[in-house]
Design a protein around this motif. Sequence first.
Motif, PDB file in Angstrom:
ATOM      1  N   UNK A  25       0.846  -1.199   0.000  1.00 39.22           N
ATOM      2  CA  UNK A  25       0.000   0.000   0.000  1.00 39.22           C
ATOM      3  C   UNK A  25       0.878   1.245   0.000  1.00 39.22           C
ATOM      4  N   UNK A  26       1.924   1.229   0.808  1.00 44.54           N
ATOM      5  CA  UNK A  26       2.818   2.388   0.900  1.00 44.54           C
ATOM      6  C   UNK A  26       3.520   2.661  -0.429  1.00 44.54           C
ATOM      7  N   UNK A  27       3.951   1.622  -1.096  1.00 45.50           N
ATOM      8  CA  UNK A  27       4.622   1.793  -2.389  1.00 45.50           C
ATOM      9  C   UNK A  27       3.681   2.416  -3.412  1.00 45.50           C
ATOM     10  N   UNK A  28       2.476   1.906  -3.472  1.00 45.26           N
ATOM     11  CA  UNK A  28       1.470   2.469  -4.383  1.00 45.26           C
ATOM     12  C   UNK A  28       1.198   3.935  -4.043  1.00 45.26           C
ATOM     13  N   UNK A  29       1.050   4.220  -2.756  1.00 49.17           N
ATOM     14  CA  UNK A  29       0.757   5.584  -2.340  1.00 49.17           C
ATOM     15  C   UNK A  29       1.943   6.520  -2.537  1.00 49.17           C
ATOM     16  N   UNK A  30       3.151   6.012  -2.393  1.00 50.81           N
ATOM     17  CA  UNK A  30       4.333   6.840  -2.639  1.00 50.81           C
ATOM     18  C   UNK A  30       4.378   7.274  -4.094  1.00 50.81           C
ATOM     19  N   UNK A  31       4.104   6.342  -4.980  1.00 47.28           N
ATOM     20  CA  UNK A  31       4.060   6.705  -6.413  1.00 47.28           C
ATOM     21  C   UNK A  31       3.007   7.771  -6.679  1.00 47.28           C
ATOM     22  N   UNK A  32       1.838   7.625  -6.068  1.00 55.50           N
ATOM     23  CA  UNK A  32       0.756   8.590  -6.218  1.00 55.50           C
ATOM     24  C   UNK A  32       1.209   9.970  -5.717  1.00 55.50           C
ATOM     25  N   UNK A  33       1.804  10.002  -4.530  1.00 56.08           N
ATOM     26  CA  UNK A  33       2.242  11.273  -3.940  1.00 56.08           C
ATOM     27  C   UNK A  33       3.348  11.934  -4.752  1.00 56.08           C
ATOM     28  N   UNK A  34       4.342  11.160  -5.155  1.00 53.49           N
ATOM     29  CA  UNK A  34       5.454  11.720  -5.924  1.00 53.49           C
ATOM     30  C   UNK A  34       4.989  12.231  -7.282  1.00 53.49           C
ATOM     31  N   UNK A  35       4.016  11.559  -7.884  1.00 57.78           N
ATOM     32  CA  UNK A  35       3.474  12.002  -9.170  1.00 57.78           C
ATOM     33  C   UNK A  35       2.735  13.337  -9.041  1.00 57.78           C
ATOM     34  N   UNK A  36       2.346  13.690  -7.823  1.00 56.51           N
ATOM     35  CA  UNK A  36       1.639  14.944  -7.577  1.00 56.51           C
ATOM     36  C   UNK A  36       2.528  15.985  -6.911  1.00 56.51           C
ATOM     37  N   UNK A  37       3.825  15.822  -7.063  1.00 59.53           N
ATOM     38  CA  UNK A  37       4.771  16.802  -6.534  1.00 59.53           C
ATOM     39  C   UNK A  37       5.174  16.582  -5.094  1.00 59.53           C
ATOM     40  N   UNK A  38       4.869  15.413  -4.547  1.00 58.94           N
ATOM     41  CA  UNK A  38       5.235  15.119  -3.168  1.00 58.94           C
ATOM     42  C   UNK A  38       6.736  15.187  -2.957  1.00 58.94           C
ATOM     43  N   UNK A  39       7.110  15.610  -1.768  1.00 62.97           N
ATOM     44  CA  UNK A  39       8.516  15.748  -1.405  1.00 62.97           C
ATOM     45  C   UNK A  39       8.788  14.831  -0.208  1.00 62.97           C
ATOM     46  N   UNK A  40       9.814  13.995  -0.349  1.00 63.80           N
ATOM     47  CA  UNK A  40      10.171  13.092   0.745  1.00 63.80           C
ATOM     48  C   UNK A  40      11.163  13.762   1.680  1.00 63.80           C
ATOM     49  N   UNK A  41      10.951  13.558   2.962  1.00 61.92           N
ATOM     50  CA  UNK A  41      11.855  14.046   4.011  1.00 61.92           C
ATOM     51  C   UNK A  41      12.240  12.871   4.898  1.00 61.92           C
ATOM     52  N   UNK A  42      13.366  12.998   5.575  1.00 60.80           N
ATOM     53  CA  UNK A  42      13.732  12.024   6.587  1.00 60.80           C
ATOM     54  C   UNK A  42      14.125  10.655   6.089  1.00 60.80           C
ATOM     55  N   UNK A  43      14.567  10.554   4.857  1.00 59.87           N
ATOM     56  CA  UNK A  43      14.961   9.254   4.335  1.00 59.87           C
ATOM     57  C   UNK A  43      16.111   8.625   5.095  1.00 59.87           C
ATOM     58  N   UNK A  44      16.879   9.427   5.792  1.00 61.29           N
ATOM     59  CA  UNK A  44      18.032   8.911   6.528  1.00 61.29           C
ATOM     60  C   UNK A  44      17.665   7.993   7.677  1.00 61.29           C
ATOM     61  N   UNK A  45      16.538   8.226   8.315  1.00 60.65           N
ATOM     62  CA  UNK A  45      16.161   7.374   9.447  1.00 60.65           C
ATOM     63  C   UNK A  45      15.311   6.171   9.014  1.00 60.65           C
ATOM     64  N   UNK A  46      14.886   6.132   7.771  1.00 60.70           N
ATOM     65  CA  UNK A  46      14.017   5.043   7.309  1.00 60.70           C
ATOM     66  C   UNK A  46      14.695   3.666   7.407  1.00 60.70           C
ATOM     67  N   UNK A  47      15.956   3.505   6.999  1.00 61.70           N
ATOM     68  CA  UNK A  47      16.589   2.180   7.166  1.00 61.70           C
ATOM     69  C   UNK A  47      16.643   1.721   8.625  1.00 61.70           C
ATOM     70  N   UNK A  48      16.825   2.659   9.546  1.00 68.07           N
ATOM     71  CA  UNK A  48      16.819   2.298  10.967  1.00 68.07           C
ATOM     72  C   UNK A  48      15.439   1.803  11.393  1.00 68.07           C
ATOM     73  N   UNK A  49      14.393   2.432  10.853  1.00 74.51           N
ATOM     74  CA  UNK A  49      13.032   1.973  11.157  1.00 74.51           C
ATOM     75  C   UNK A  49      12.810   0.556  10.647  1.00 74.51           C
ATOM     76  N   UNK A  50      13.229   0.305   9.418  1.00 70.88           N
ATOM     77  CA  UNK A  50      13.064  -1.026   8.837  1.00 70.88           C
ATOM     78  C   UNK A  50      13.812  -2.058   9.692  1.00 70.88           C
ATOM     79  N   UNK A  51      15.033  -1.747  10.059  1.00 73.82           N
ATOM     80  CA  UNK A  51      15.831  -2.675  10.866  1.00 73.82           C
ATOM     81  C   UNK A  51      15.191  -2.913  12.236  1.00 73.82           C
ATOM     82  N   UNK A  52      14.716  -1.853  12.871  1.00 75.12           N
ATOM     83  CA  UNK A  52      14.114  -1.998  14.196  1.00 75.12           C
ATOM     84  C   UNK A  52      12.851  -2.853  14.144  1.00 75.12           C
ATOM     85  N   UNK A  53      12.010  -2.606  13.173  1.00 76.23           N
ATOM     86  CA  UNK A  53      10.757  -3.351  13.101  1.00 76.23           C
ATOM     87  C   UNK A  53      10.963  -4.793  12.636  1.00 76.23           C
TER      88      UNK A  53
END
Length: 186
Positions: A25-53
């Motif tokens: 769901x997140x992947x689909x929604x990310x594509x939707x958001x980015x196609x509408x000019x969405x801006x990603x923030x905080x990508x640096x902590x995302x790998x830590x989140x994946x590892x923790x969970x």
Amino acid sequence: MTEHLTWYAILVFAVAAERAAELLVALRNARWSLARGGVESGGGHYPAMVALHTGLLAGCLFEAALGERPFIPALGWPMLGALLGAQALRWWCVRALGRQWNTRVIVVPGLPLATGGPYGWIRHPNYVAVVAEGIALPLVHTAWVTALVFTVLNALLLSVRIRCEEAALSAGAPTGGGRAPADVRP
């Protein structure tokens, strides 16, 4: 204890499958958001989140099995109820945010701040679900070390995540925020 451990492993794998569904769901929604000019923030902590969970899921299984943790009905059944409640809250959040929900912090400029569903009552309801799940899932089978370690590390990570999300929200919309980030976990 072996039969309970088998059922617990099935529960942990079911939670892992639920997370895989979230990521789709997140992947689909990310594509939707980015196609509408969405801006990603905080990508640096995302790998830590994946590892923790991911560590939470692995820790539950390893501690319950290798630590020979017992299933204690007076603890396990209420924790299962709390886990199911956390899952219900999470999917309520996903539904309330619709296409804007994501496991990453992606803000589509100009979208209004979500105020429906659980967002009408609390600013970051999905993080409540994450905290509850991080305590409840391990304690279903008395994996208290996993619950403790995850809770402490998750608190540190959420302090970074919420600051990042709040900054992105306030910068992303003309009225002070559009809720594109998911209040999430991977």
